[in-house]
Design a protein around this motif. Structure first.
Motif, short mmCIF file in Angstrom:
data_model
loop_
_atom_site.label_atom_id
_atom_site.label_comp_id
_atom_site.label_asym_id
_atom_site.label_seq_id
_atom_site.Cartn_x
_atom_site.Cartn_y
_atom_site.Cartn_z
N ALA A 163 30.58 -37.79 -125.85
CA ALA A 163 32.07 -38.76 -124.78
C ALA A 163 31.80 -38.59 -123.08
N ASP A 164 32.01 -37.10 -122.76
CA ASP A 164 31.46 -37.35 -121.53
C ASP A 164 30.56 -38.36 -121.31
N ALA A 165 29.04 -37.98 -121.67
CA ALA A 165 28.43 -38.85 -121.08
C ALA A 165 28.98 -40.49 -121.00
N GLU A 166 28.89 -40.84 -121.89
CA GLU A 166 29.75 -42.36 -122.36
C GLU A 166 30.58 -42.77 -121.49
N ALA A 167 31.36 -42.10 -120.78
CA ALA A 167 32.64 -42.20 -119.41
C ALA A 167 31.84 -41.88 -119.11
N VAL A 168 30.42 -41.64 -118.29
CA VAL A 168 29.77 -41.73 -116.98
C VAL A 168 28.78 -43.18 -116.90
N LEU A 169 27.99 -43.18 -118.37
CA LEU A 169 27.20 -44.74 -118.50
C LEU A 169 28.12 -45.99 -118.10
N ALA A 170 28.95 -45.76 -118.93
CA ALA A 170 30.06 -46.80 -119.44
C ALA A 170 30.56 -47.33 -117.30
N ALA A 171 30.63 -45.78 -116.23
CA ALA A 171 30.92 -46.72 -115.26
C ALA A 171 30.06 -46.98 -114.47
N GLY A 172 28.58 -46.84 -114.97
CA GLY A 172 28.02 -48.00 -114.14
C GLY A 172 26.97 -47.13 -113.87
N ALA A 173 26.60 -45.67 -113.71
CA ALA A 173 25.49 -44.84 -113.74
C ALA A 173 24.04 -45.52 -114.82
N ASP A 174 23.12 -44.98 -114.20
CA ASP A 174 22.16 -45.24 -115.20
C ASP A 174 21.36 -44.55 -115.97
N LYS A 175 21.72 -42.72 -116.15
CA LYS A 175 21.12 -41.82 -115.92
C LYS A 175 22.13 -40.99 -116.37
N ILE A 176 21.99 -39.58 -116.85
CA ILE A 176 22.88 -38.60 -117.13
C ILE A 176 22.26 -36.95 -117.33
N SER A 177 22.35 -36.52 -116.49
CA SER A 177 21.87 -35.42 -116.69
C SER A 177 22.55 -34.20 -116.62
N VAL A 178 22.09 -33.20 -117.71
CA VAL A 178 22.85 -32.29 -118.30
C VAL A 178 21.76 -31.11 -118.49
N ASN A 179 22.51 -29.85 -118.17
CA ASN A 179 21.99 -28.75 -117.58
C ASN A 179 22.70 -27.46 -118.02
N SER A 180 23.22 -26.51 -117.96
CA SER A 180 23.78 -25.57 -118.44
C SER A 180 24.43 -25.58 -119.88
N PRO A 181 25.41 -26.80 -120.02
CA PRO A 181 25.41 -27.52 -121.66
C PRO A 181 24.64 -27.18 -122.14
N ALA A 182 23.15 -27.76 -121.72
CA ALA A 182 22.25 -27.77 -122.71
C ALA A 182 21.63 -26.31 -123.46
#
Lengths: 258, 259
Positions: free
Chosen positions: A87-106
């Motif tokens: 859901a977090d990623a969806e909000a960021v991508l829907a706002a227009g980002a091309d990629k999302i990057s995850v680190n500690s949560p992964a």
């Protein structure tokens, strides 16, 4: 021929761009959209916006500034920090980002990578990996969790190369390897670590942490075989202009977009 | 005639960049799944990110797989949207390398979609045919092990407006193909007007169509693949013009100049 990419990283806090040295003592360097536009015009191949407060404070990234950037920018950009769920990623991508990057949560929940790849496709799932730096033997290279907040940073217990292979198998589309010791001190990228990660995966690999001069960029492309080099302070301070750096790299025979 | 463009939603999360890229060259391009608006547009764009199976499901749910073949005005598929124009794609529900391996060894039945003939303008031919396991790829690891990577066993049936099948790109030199690349073997065509050897385009994809009769330009990453295609009113760009700075603006403007 695929060009090697130069990626300025803009640390974002409370809607403005900041850059910390060794993740402390931040100073503001400018308005997000203004800086994004400037870098695109200078020839940046991509931008990374790292929300340095969202991750340690467990807040969601604010989609408002992402939408503003997306309206202005005609090069790709990635948003990192504070993405803990589909859901977090969806909000960021829907706002227009091309990629999302995850680190500690992964690191905390590796299946997050599978979920993101299944929902959005591998091509927009970047996994950031923080490592201690490449002093010492390769079997002692550990992945650091929560490095964005020094008092919370901890050894994840994961071996760097094992984690890189797992991340690739789970469906990540790109890896950003950030060397914590090298970050902010401008002594060059962590070559040995980057070369080892390069050999461990066929995923696009972005070097992060340690850029201080143009030779560092040339060295990391020539010796570690990375796809892209990320840097912040040398770009933000104006010490290295992207156009000049590309001319220099092209002169060394490195394929860059000009 | 004034340009009335429509962007067809194909299940991706984000069309904002494309809408803005069109706006920057003076074209209003709303997103709409309404068949009447799509058929009434002068230019139609089919974007797409994610997996082909998910996108095709989205199009079928909205019955847009029946609408797009009716278009006679210029239709531009972008990235995954271009891949959907072909007869079928290797890219199944689970895009990861590990998943592909699990599927190839789990003897999963093929899906209904894979068996259904493609609804294209050509005879369905081999659409839905099982992709061969000969395509299994081997990837060496620095620990000395070699892992077999097979594509998913079930190909996804796509729109079939262009001939051919979309395949997984090789694992080397890197997978997916991500970054800026150039176009080669360009065919003289209004869509490529003003675009030359020194123009760079932003690609991000793990699958591609092999170069074929409809290819206007190829690009290279591990192997040569179709980067720009055209057949009648159907066009495709494997890169993202909306993310390709000045060169991308040029291609979009060329598309909107087509009649």
């Amino acid at each position: 021929m695929l060009a090697r990419r130069l990626i300025p990283c803009l640390d974002v806090a409370a809607g403005v761009v900041v850059k910390g040295v060794r993740f402390r003592d931040h100073r503001v360097v400018g308005d997000i959209v203004e800086l994004a536009r400037r870098y695109a015009e200078e020839g940046a191949d991509e931008l990374v916006f790292y929300d340095i407060t969202a991750s340690p404070e467990r807040r969601r990234v604010d989609p408002e500034w992402i939408a503003r950037v997306a309206r202005e920018l005609d090069i790709p950009f990635c948003v990192a920090g504070g993405i803990r769920s589909v859901a977090d990623a969806e909000a960021v991508l829907a706002a227009g980002a091309d990629k999302i990057s995850v680190n500690s949560p992964a690191l905390a929940r590796p299946p997050l990578i599978d979920e993101l790849a299944a929902r959005f496709g591998s091509q927009c799932v970047v996994v950031g990996v923080d490592a201690e730096g490449d002093a010492g033997a390769r079997d002692q290279w550990k992945v650091i969790a929560n490095s964005g907040k020094p008092e919370a940073a901890s050894d994840s217990g994961r071996d760097l190369l094992d984690w890189v292979r797992e991340v690739a198998d789970r469906g990540a589309g790109e890896i950003v390897l950030n060397s914590i010791r090298a970050d902010g001190v401008r002594g060059g990228y962590a070559q040995a670590q980057l070369a080892a990660v390069r050999a461990a995966t066929s995923l696009p690999l972005v070097a992060s942490g340690g850029a201080g001069n143009p030779e560092h960029f040339a060295d990391v492309f020539e010796r570690s075989g990375v796809d892209a080099a990320l840097a912040a302070s040398v770009f933000h301070s104006g010490e290295i202009r992207i156009g000049d750096l590309k001319r220099y790299l092209a002169g060394r025979g490195i394929a860059v977009r000009r | 005639m004034k340009t009335r463009a429509v962007i067809v939603p194909s299940g991706g999360a984000n069309y904002g960049s494309l809408v803005e890229a069109c706006r920057r060259i003076g074209v209003d391009a709303p997103v709409s799944a309404d068949p009447t608006r799509i058929l009434d547009a002068t230019h139609v764009i089919l974007p797409g990110v994610g997996a082909a199976s998910h996108a095709m499901r989205t199009l079928r749910e909205q019955r847009l797989d029946r609408v797009l073949p009716l278009l006679r005005q210029p239709l531009l598929g972008i990235c995954l949207g271009m891949q959907l124009l072909f007869e079928r794609s290797e890219e199944g529900d689970r895009p990861t390398m590990r998943s592909a391996f699990e599927r190839s060894t789990a003897s999963l039945p093929r899906t209904q979609e894979a068996r259904r003939p493609s609804p294209g303008t050509w005879p369905s031919g081999p659409a839905g045919m099982r992709e061969s396991s000969m395509d299994a790829r081997f990837r060496g690891h620095d620990d000395g092990t070699v892992r077999v990577e097979a594509p998913p066993v079930d190909a996804v049936a796509c729109l079939g407006l262009l001939r051919g099948a979309v395949r997984r790109l090789p694992a080397a030199p890197s997978w997916p193909h991500m970054g800026w690349n150039t176009l080669h073997n360009r065919v003289e065509h209004p869509l490529l007007d003003g675009i030359g050897d020194r123009d760079w385009f932003y690609f991000v994809h793990g699958y591609a169509a092999p170069a074929g009769e409809d290819t206007l330009a190829v690009s290279d990453h591990g192997e040569r693949f179709a980067a720009v295609v055209a057949h009648g009113n159907v066009f495709g760009a494997q890169f993202h013009p909306e993310k390709s700075a000045a060169a991308g603006r040029r291609l979009l403007a060329n598309f909107f100049a087509l009649t």
